[in-house]
Motif scaffolding. Structure first.
Motif, mmCIF file in Angstrom:
data_model
loop_
_atom_site.group_PDB
_atom_site.id
_atom_site.type_symbol
_atom_site.label_atom_id
_atom_site.label_comp_id
_atom_site.label_asym_id
_atom_site.label_seq_id
_atom_site.Cartn_x
_atom_site.Cartn_y
_atom_site.Cartn_z
ATOM 1 N N GLY A 87 0.714 -1.505 -0.086
ATOM 2 C CA GLY A 87 0.236 0.057 -0.090
ATOM 3 C C GLY A 87 0.598 0.957 -0.040
ATOM 4 O O GLY A 87 0.146 2.670 0.512
ATOM 5 N N THR A 88 1.696 1.122 0.004
ATOM 6 C CA THR A 88 2.846 2.427 0.109
ATOM 7 C C THR A 88 3.381 2.096 -1.560
ATOM 8 O O THR A 88 3.764 1.221 -2.113
ATOM 9 C CB THR A 88 3.936 2.760 1.156
ATOM 10 N N CYS A 89 4.276 3.690 -1.029
ATOM 11 C CA CYS A 89 5.320 4.115 -2.690
ATOM 12 C C CYS A 89 6.642 4.627 -1.931
ATOM 13 O O CYS A 89 6.428 5.111 -0.563
ATOM 14 C CB CYS A 89 4.793 4.422 -3.165
ATOM 15 N N VAL A 100 14.562 7.721 -0.006
ATOM 16 C CA VAL A 100 13.903 9.358 0.024
ATOM 17 C C VAL A 100 13.218 9.604 0.355
ATOM 18 O O VAL A 100 12.962 10.755 1.586
ATOM 19 C CB VAL A 100 15.210 10.280 -1.688
ATOM 20 N N LEU A 101 11.658 8.649 -0.058
ATOM 21 C CA LEU A 101 10.280 9.667 0.496
ATOM 22 C C LEU A 101 9.451 8.152 0.698
ATOM 23 O O LEU A 101 10.038 7.333 -0.166
ATOM 24 C CB LEU A 101 9.463 10.973 -0.638
ATOM 25 N N GLY A 102 8.969 8.584 1.711
ATOM 26 C CA GLY A 102 7.195 7.673 1.791
ATOM 27 C C GLY A 102 6.616 7.551 1.356
ATOM 28 O O GLY A 102 6.058 8.918 1.605
ATOM 29 N N SER A 140 7.906 17.278 -1.353
ATOM 30 C CA SER A 140 7.448 16.685 0.465
ATOM 31 C C SER A 140 7.078 15.274 1.048
ATOM 32 O O SER A 140 7.034 15.085 1.484
ATOM 33 C CB SER A 140 5.932 17.657 0.495
ATOM 34 N N GLY A 141 6.036 14.331 -0.727
ATOM 35 C CA GLY A 141 5.251 13.407 0.097
ATOM 36 C C GLY A 141 3.879 13.685 0.427
ATOM 37 O O GLY A 141 3.481 12.365 0.848
ATOM 38 N N SER A 142 3.467 14.732 0.617
ATOM 39 C CA SER A 142 2.183 14.707 0.688
ATOM 40 C C SER A 142 1.353 14.359 -0.376
ATOM 41 O O SER A 142 2.006 14.598 -1.943
ATOM 42 C CB SER A 142 2.064 16.257 1.056
ATOM 43 N N CYS A 143 -0.106 14.232 -0.222
ATOM 44 C CA CYS A 143 -1.120 13.920 -1.334
ATOM 45 C C CYS A 143 -2.281 15.328 -1.404
ATOM 46 O O CYS A 143 -2.796 15.380 -0.851
ATOM 47 C CB CYS A 143 -1.941 12.218 -0.404
#
Length: 296
Positions: A87-89, A100-102, A140-143
């Motif tokens: 369920g993650t990238c 680097v980022l999740g 930022s990794g934000s949706c």
């Protein structure tokens, strides 16, 4: 999805020099495959340059991210983005093998991943079996946008992607309402403004700039893939029955011709069990109405 791969070339029309592959072993492997030399600061070693570990589920989809000017030239460097059954990238630095980022937010398997080529590596779009599509800010990794598949998909009015004939072995009535809305694939325009999603039994299109859902339509047979073509004016949807259907991005409920046959005999004598699914669709990067398909 059991496996996936992505290629990276130094320019849009050059032969790929780096290949990334993932699958059921929860790991991404990066390989140098020859061709024009890549900057040593980007990929070091040969033939396998990196083994990226961290996902807790199978790796379902991959895409290289070209950073910087947004023209695909690679002037700003490259990173790798992976989606998983957990369920993650994850956004990877391939040189160090570190995350680097999740990207965390999906509630089920990530089924699709696209990085718009004209956004300088700043955006990514993902789809999931949780019946949503998300647009992410890779800085930022934000949706930044969340699109939920509509509950009121009009069944059948947009065609089935298979000439209007239902698959005799796979019926939508065999699945729950939520399962019918699970997103199998996603695509996005070069500028990141339009998104198209292929649900298990339908498709939907969205305007990222704030207008939300543009339209949707149900299908009689399972959808497998989707691609935006002609600068986003239309989509092409692939089906499990080996055919392709042209979809109007702004009015996806309206049926359009032509229908393309990918599998020999798929349209003859109701031979659906012999048809091969259209596993992958890709549009031409120059914005023309051409596309490529891959069938089993």
């Amino acid at each position: 999805n059991a496996c996936c791969c992505a290629g990276l070339a130094p320019s849009a029309h050059a032969r790929p020099t780096v290949l990334a592959a993932g699958g059921l072993h929860n790991t991404v492997e990066v390989w140098a495959i020859g061709g024009d030399a890549m900057p040593s600061s980007t990929f070091i070693g040969s033939p396998r340059t990196a083994e990226l570990r961290g996902h807790l589920g199978y790796v379902s989809t991959l895409a290289f991210v070209t950073l910087g000017d947004g023209d695909g030239s690679g002037g700003g460097g490259h990173q790798l983005l992976s989606g998983s059954g957990d369920g993650t990238c994850r956004l990877w630095d391939v040189g160090t093998g570190q995350t680097v980022l999740g990207l965390i937010g999906h509630g089920a398997d990530v089924s699709g991943l696209k990085v718009p080529s004209g956004c300088g590596g700043q955006l990514a779009v993902t789809s999931s079996l949780d019946c949503t599509v998300r647009v992410w800010d890779l800085r930022s990794g934000s949706c930044v946008r969340l699109f939920r598949m509509p509950d009121d998909v009009t069944s059948g009015t947009g065609g089935s992607g298979t000439g209007g004939r239902p698959h005799p072995c796979v019926s939508s009535s065999s699945f729950s309402r939520q399962q019918q809305r699970e997103v199998e694939a996603v695509d996005v325009t070069r500028d990141g403004s339009l998104v198209a999603a292929a649900m298990r039994f339908g498709w939907a299109t969205f305007d990222v700039r704030g207008y939300g859902l543009l339209g949707s339509a149900g299908t009689h047979s399972p959808m497998t893939s989707i691609a935006l073509v002609g600068d986003g004016r239309a989509c092409v949807g692939g089906s499990e029955t080996g055919t392709l259907r042209v979809i109007d991005t702004y009015r996806p409920e309206v049926r359009h011709e032509p229908e393309f046959e990918c599998t020999a005999g798929a349209l003859s004598a109701w031979s659906w069990p012999e048809a091969d699914p259209v596993t992958t669709l890709a549009s031409c990067p120059d914005g023309s109405a051409r596309f490529a398909s891959v069938s089993l």
